[in-house]
Design a protein around this motif. Structure first.
Motif: not given
Length: 232
Positions: A87-105
């Motif tokens: 529902m929000c305009s928050i950009p998804q992280h580098k590995n995309n929603w639903g996946k573990d993000p990178e440690l440096t993200d």
């Protein structure tokens, strides 16, 4: 089955603190992120539009009622994650929603993802009853960093970071202190009772002494009267 497996230890206390951190400050900071992104009236409209467009049961009827109730404090991690992601305009992280993000993200979406993962790993799907000191410190630092970065995004005070500092060392069971207080009060009450008893005993001794003196005086008076009444 032996109860020893479930006894409270330093390790189980560590796990309980992690659970409190996730279900407390972590969820509350996500609620504030959602409130910053979408107001309650806009949220209801967006959810209805999303459901109409997707043509699929994306959330349960119970979750719909919570959304339409417009009280963000009732939203759990699962519902918050769904709303923040869709529902929000928050950009998804580098590995995309639903996946573990990178440690440096350090993006907002990466930290939202981390809260979801923490909730699943250390509360929703936990299989161990305790954590070692080193594991606890590692996880606690991880949680503290997530909360710090999300509060930085909110641009507000550090109330959730401050709460984590308190949770890390506070008494986990305030009720456990009460028996000691009750015992202290009972001892003080007992001392008061003993003091009162001593004072009462002293008064009783005085009364007995006075009674003895009265009896002796009465005996003397009776003896004198008897002597005077004899005819020689």
């Amino acid at each position: 089955m032996s109860f020893s497996k479930y006894e409270s230890t330093r390790g189980t206390t560590h796990l309980a603190r992690i659970a409190r951190a996730i279900l407390g400050p972590c969820i509350d900071v996500l609620r504030e992120v959602l409130a910053k992104e979408i107001s309650p009236p806009d949220l209801e409209r967006k959810v209805k539009t999303y459901i109409h467009q997707t043509k699929k049961p994306s959330i349960s009827e119970q979750q719909k009622r919570l959304v339409y109730g417009k009280n963000y404090s009732d939203f759990d991690v699962t519902l918050l994650y769904f709303l923040l992601r869709n529902m929000c305009s928050i950009p998804q992280h580098k590995n995309n929603w639903g996946k573990d993000p990178e440690l440096t993200d350090k993006s907002v979406s990466a930290n939202i993802e981390r809260v979801r993962i923490l909730r699943n790993e250390w509360y929703g799907h936990a299989v161990d009853f305790s954590l070692s000191d080193s594991d606890f410190e590692q996880r606690w630092n991880h949680i503290s960093q997530i909360v710090k970065e999300l509060e930085g995004y909110l641009g507000t005070a550090t109330k959730y970071q401050d709460t984590l500092i308190e949770l890390k060392s506070c008494c986990m069971d305030p009720d456990s202190v009460q028996p000691y207080i009750d015992t202290l009060l009972a001892v003080e009450g007992l001392q008061t009772d003993v003091t009162n008893l001593k004072e009462g005993f002293g008064e009783l001794q005085t009364d007995v002494t006075n009674l003895k003196e009265d009896v002796e005086e009465m005996k003397k008076t009776n003896e004198k009267s008897s002597t005077q009444g004899i005819v020689i």
